[in-house]
Design a protein around this motif. Structure first.
Motif, PDB file in Angstrom:
ATOM      1  N   ILE A  65       0.897  -1.141   0.000  1.00  0.00           N
ATOM      2  CA  ILE A  65       0.000   0.000   0.000  1.00  0.00           C
ATOM      3  C   ILE A  65       0.941   1.197   0.000  1.00  0.00           C
ATOM      4  CG2 ILE A  65      -1.741   1.322   1.236  1.00  0.00           C
ATOM      5  CD1 ILE A  65      -2.773  -1.345   2.361  1.00  0.00           C
ATOM      6  N   ALA A  66       1.033   1.875  -1.146  1.00  0.00           N
ATOM      7  CA  ALA A  66       1.962   2.992  -1.309  1.00  0.00           C
ATOM      8  C   ALA A  66       1.414   4.216  -0.588  1.00  0.00           C
ATOM      9  CB  ALA A  66       2.171   3.286  -2.788  1.00  0.00           C
ATOM     10  N   PRO A  67       2.229   4.848   0.257  1.00  0.00           N
ATOM     11  CA  PRO A  67       1.739   5.961   1.061  1.00  0.00           C
ATOM     12  C   PRO A  67       1.505   7.255   0.289  1.00  0.00           C
ATOM     13  CG  PRO A  67       4.072   5.604   1.473  1.00  0.00           C
ATOM     14  CD  PRO A  67       3.604   4.482   0.591  1.00  0.00           C
ATOM     15  N   ASP A  68       2.107   7.400  -0.894  1.00  0.00           N
ATOM     16  CA  ASP A  68       1.940   8.622  -1.683  1.00  0.00           C
ATOM     17  C   ASP A  68       2.228   8.315  -3.152  1.00  0.00           C
ATOM     18  OD1 ASP A  68       4.810   8.686  -2.024  1.00  0.00           O
ATOM     19  OD2 ASP A  68       4.962   9.670  -0.074  1.00  0.00           O
ATOM     20  N   SER A  69       2.023   9.315  -4.004  1.00  0.00           N
ATOM     21  CA  SER A  69       2.185   9.088  -5.440  1.00  0.00           C
ATOM     22  C   SER A  69       3.632   8.812  -5.830  1.00  0.00           C
ATOM     23  CB  SER A  69       1.626  10.262  -6.247  1.00  0.00           C
ATOM     24  OG  SER A  69       2.313  11.449  -5.926  1.00  0.00           O
ATOM     25  N   ALA A  71       5.896   7.169  -3.985  1.00  0.00           N
ATOM     26  CA  ALA A  71       6.133   5.765  -3.642  1.00  0.00           C
ATOM     27  C   ALA A  71       5.378   4.846  -4.605  1.00  0.00           C
ATOM     28  CB  ALA A  71       5.698   5.485  -2.204  1.00  0.00           C
ATOM     29  N   PHE A  72       4.158   5.233  -4.972  1.00  0.00           N
ATOM     30  CA  PHE A  72       3.358   4.429  -5.899  1.00  0.00           C
ATOM     31  C   PHE A  72       4.091   4.268  -7.228  1.00  0.00           C
ATOM     32  CE2 PHE A  72      -0.516   4.250  -8.811  1.00  0.00           C
ATOM     33  CZ  PHE A  72      -0.801   2.928  -8.539  1.00  0.00           C
ATOM     34  N   ASP A  73       4.530   5.390  -7.807  1.00  0.00           N
ATOM     35  CA  ASP A  73       5.250   5.344  -9.084  1.00  0.00           C
ATOM     36  C   ASP A  73       6.556   4.568  -8.954  1.00  0.00           C
ATOM     37  OD1 ASP A  73       3.234   6.811 -10.290  1.00  0.00           O
ATOM     38  OD2 ASP A  73       4.342   8.701 -10.301  1.00  0.00           O
ATOM     39  N   SER A  74       7.277   4.769  -7.868  1.00  0.00           N
ATOM     40  CA  SER A  74       8.559   4.092  -7.666  1.00  0.00           C
ATOM     41  C   SER A  74       8.383   2.581  -7.553  1.00  0.00           C
ATOM     42  CB  SER A  74       9.237   4.640  -6.405  1.00  0.00           C
ATOM     43  OG  SER A  74      10.398   3.908  -6.110  1.00  0.00           O
ATOM     44  N   LEU A  75       7.449   2.152  -6.743  1.00  0.00           N
ATOM     45  CA  LEU A  75       7.212   0.716  -6.556  1.00  0.00           C
ATOM     46  C   LEU A  75       6.626   0.065  -7.809  1.00  0.00           C
ATOM     47  CD1 LEU A  75       5.824   0.884  -2.926  1.00  0.00           C
ATOM     48  CD2 LEU A  75       7.936  -0.284  -3.635  1.00  0.00           C
ATOM     49  N   THR A  79       6.092   6.025 -13.978  1.00  0.00           N
ATOM     50  CA  THR A  79       4.938   6.880 -13.739  1.00  0.00           C
ATOM     51  C   THR A  79       3.660   6.151 -14.154  1.00  0.00           C
ATOM     52  OG1 THR A  79       6.296   8.824 -14.135  1.00  0.00           O
ATOM     53  CG2 THR A  79       3.911   9.123 -14.246  1.00  0.00           C
ATOM     54  N   VAL A  80       2.717   6.114 -13.240  1.00  0.00           N
ATOM     55  CA  VAL A  80       1.444   5.436 -13.473  1.00  0.00           C
ATOM     56  C   VAL A  80       0.434   6.481 -13.938  1.00  0.00           C
ATOM     57  CG1 VAL A  80      -0.384   4.077 -12.377  1.00  0.00           C
ATOM     58  CG2 VAL A  80       2.000   3.747 -11.692  1.00  0.00           C
ATOM     59  N   PRO A  81      -0.358   6.186 -14.975  1.00  0.00           N
ATOM     60  CA  PRO A  81      -1.375   7.153 -15.421  1.00  0.00           C
ATOM     61  C   PRO A  81      -2.326   7.512 -14.276  1.00  0.00           C
ATOM     62  CG  PRO A  81      -1.264   5.273 -16.927  1.00  0.00           C
ATOM     63  CD  PRO A  81      -0.395   4.945 -15.746  1.00  0.00           C
ATOM     64  N   PRO A  98      -2.298   2.270  -4.304  1.00  0.00           N
ATOM     65  CA  PRO A  98      -2.076   3.568  -3.665  1.00  0.00           C
ATOM     66  C   PRO A  98      -2.927   3.730  -2.414  1.00  0.00           C
ATOM     67  CG  PRO A  98      -3.501   3.853  -5.551  1.00  0.00           C
ATOM     68  CD  PRO A  98      -3.095   2.393  -5.523  1.00  0.00           C
ATOM     69  N   ARG A  99      -2.410   4.490  -1.472  1.00  0.00           N
ATOM     70  CA  ARG A  99      -3.191   4.787  -0.256  1.00  0.00           C
ATOM     71  C   ARG A  99      -4.508   5.448  -0.638  1.00  0.00           C
ATOM     72  NH1 ARG A  99      -0.137   7.881   4.149  1.00  0.00           N
ATOM     73  NH2 ARG A  99       0.299   5.780   4.896  1.00  0.00           N
ATOM     74  N   GLU A 100      -4.457   6.398  -1.558  1.00  0.00           N
ATOM     75  CA  GLU A 100      -5.648   7.137  -1.990  1.00  0.00           C
ATOM     76  C   GLU A 100      -6.253   6.496  -3.225  1.00  0.00           C
ATOM     77  OE1 GLU A 100      -6.956   9.621  -0.226  1.00  0.00           O
ATOM     78  OE2 GLU A 100      -5.340   9.369   1.223  1.00  0.00           O
TER      79      GLU A 100
END
Length: 187
Positions: A65-69, A71-75, A79-81, A98-100
């Protein structure tokens, strides 16, 4: 009663994650996401077998569960759309949520998003490194998550009639970056 999932500390990509372990999934989370992490883990561990695949697949999944954008893109490995509600990275046996998530889901329930990414991972484990066209991979994940809806065929017919539907061969490697084109491609 729900199984007990022990929490352990770990670090990945310079971000501290706490981990809970299931039989088929290890789930990393940060901060106040412990309840959501337990619910996601319980959901993934309780999914029925994927259609056409051995019931043991997928297994050994590393989910975050990525805490922010960032971290989300990195994991996710890039870059995720903006419409990407979660990502499966089959070569790493990884799922990133993503968390959100709610603002990214295209109206999908989180359960369907998780099932969709789970189907990607199961299919790729079954294929053991064989290449599969993107349209087939996404089609299987749509079907495996209950997302294939024949009543929306009218949208696809209109897109074809207006010349706005992508050709299947265009979906081999790339996937549309904008939301509207992606929705047609998923159909």
């Amino acid at each position: 009663p729900a199984p007990s999932h022990p929490v352990r500390e770990a670090s990945q990509d310079s971000r501290p994650f706490q981990w809970i372990e299931g039989d088929r999934v290890s789930l990393g989370f940060t901060g106040a996401d412990s309840l959501r992490a337990r619910n996601v883990l319980r959901f993934l561990e309780g999914l029925p077998p994927l259609a056409g695949l051995p019931p043991s697949l997928p297994q050994g999944v590393i989910a975050y569960i990525a805490p922010d954008s960032v971290a989300f893109d990195s994991l996710a490995g890039g870059t995720v759309p903006e419409w990407g509600a979660a990502v499966a990275v089959p070569e790493l046996n990884r799922m990133v949520v993503p968390r959100e998530a709610r603002r990214r889901t295209r109206g999908w329930a989180e359960a369907r998003v998780l099932q969709h990414e789970w189907a990607h991972l199961g299919l790729h484990q079954y294929l053991q490194g064989l290449w599969v066209p993107r349209w087939f991979d996404e089609g299987y994940a749509q079907w495996g998550s209950g997302g294939w809806n024949p009543t929306q065929g009218w949208r696809l017919r209109v897109a074809f009639a207006l010349g706005k539907a992508p050709a299947l061969d265009s979906l081999v490697l790339d996937w549309p970056r904008d939301r509207a084109s992606a929705e047609v491609a998923y159909l």
